[in-house]
Design an enzyme around this catalytic site. Structure first.
Site: not given
Length: 294
Positions: A213, A255
């Site tokens: 992303h 993440h």
């Protein structure tokens, strides 16, 4: 005048002579039952049930009574050597400076990422903002961007628009390939506080480094800012969207901070690659010939 020792010996000898009929003192001690004073003093301390303390000490110091030296005890079977520890559990006695620096940065990265994961679960401190973070996650998903770009390219009726959309499609495909390769090579697991409820994930999405992303946000925002004429408020919104999207990846626990930081860097580099290999009707006419019938 005789000494006390001599007088005692004399009396003992005289008594022995009188009892034994003029024998010597030694013979008198065996025959008449009387014992010399010195021997009587030594033997008077020995009793049948007692043992001198010196003898007990010597017995305790004897090798036969030391721990593990009893002769009657069966010998213990030799134990096999312990198995070697895994390489990651062994302590390096002389680690390099680079190794120490990387280990310290990794520890800081994990600690900061865990502290920033405030939307990782519904019961987290910012758990109420989790639906909004997931909406941002969907806005940066690669499948939606690919499908939207392909649909706009099919509906486009201008050569300039097709050229931009073809290169955007090429950039998105390049991003998917590079991110998948890096995730497969690095194989860094996602944070432990992550909840695996992502929208439309693939096999490599179980890995964390780098953030797809974040790479897509940096790539698309830079692409749009260079090839679309937009007002300043819209340009600011695009930059904010890319930044908040990367931040939401850490807040959701998807993440670590380094995954997102490297993702931004990789997305920036990807646009430079796309710009260098820019596709146009002059260098790839076969691709644009698909719309020549229109």
């Amino acid at each position: 005048m005789s000494s006390p020792r001599r007088s005692v010996d004399g009396r003992a000898a005289a008594s022995g002579a009188g009892a034994g009929g003029g024998g010597s003192p030694a013979h008198g001690s065996h025959g008449g039952g009387s014992i010399r004073f010195e021997f009587q003093a030594l033997l008077s301390n020995r009793s049948p049930g007692a043992e001198p303390s010196a003898a007990r000490l010597r017995a305790s110091e004897s090798p036969m009574h030391r721990r593990g030296s009893f002769p009657l005890a069966p010998a213990a079977a030799p134990q096999p050597p312990p198995p070697p520890l895994p390489e990651e559990d062994c302590m390096k006695l002389n680690p390099s400076f680079l190794g120490i620096a990387l280990s310290s940065l990794l520890a800081i990265d994990l600690w900061v990422s865990k502290r920033m994961g405030v939307c990782a679960r519904e019961k987290s401190s910012w758990g109420s903002a989790r639906p909004l973070m997931k909406l941002l996650e969907i806005s940066g998903h690669g499948v939606l961007w690919l499908a939207g770009t392909a649909y706009c390219l099919y509906q486009s009726d201008s050569w300039a628009g097709r050229e931009v959309l073809v290169n955007l499609l090429f950039a998105l495909l390049l991003d998917l390939v590079l991110v998948a390769l890096l995730k497969g090579l690095v194989r860094r697991r996602r944070p432990s506080h992550n909840q695996m409820d992502m929208f439309f994930s693939f096999s490599v999405d179980k890995y964390s480094f780098p953030s797809g992303h974040a790479t897509r946000a940096a790539l698309v925002s830079r692409f749009i800012l260079h090839h679309l004429v937009l007002a300043i408020p819209l340009r600011v919104l695009i930059v904010l969207w890319a930044f908040i999207l990367g931040l939401s990846r850490v807040m959701l626990g998807r993440h670590n901070v380094t995954d997102v930081a490297f993702g931004f860097f990789l997305g920036y580099i990807q646009y430079s690659i796309v710009d260098y290999f820019w596709l146009s009707p002059f260098n790839i006419p076969a691709v644009f010939a698909l719309w020549s019938h229109k």
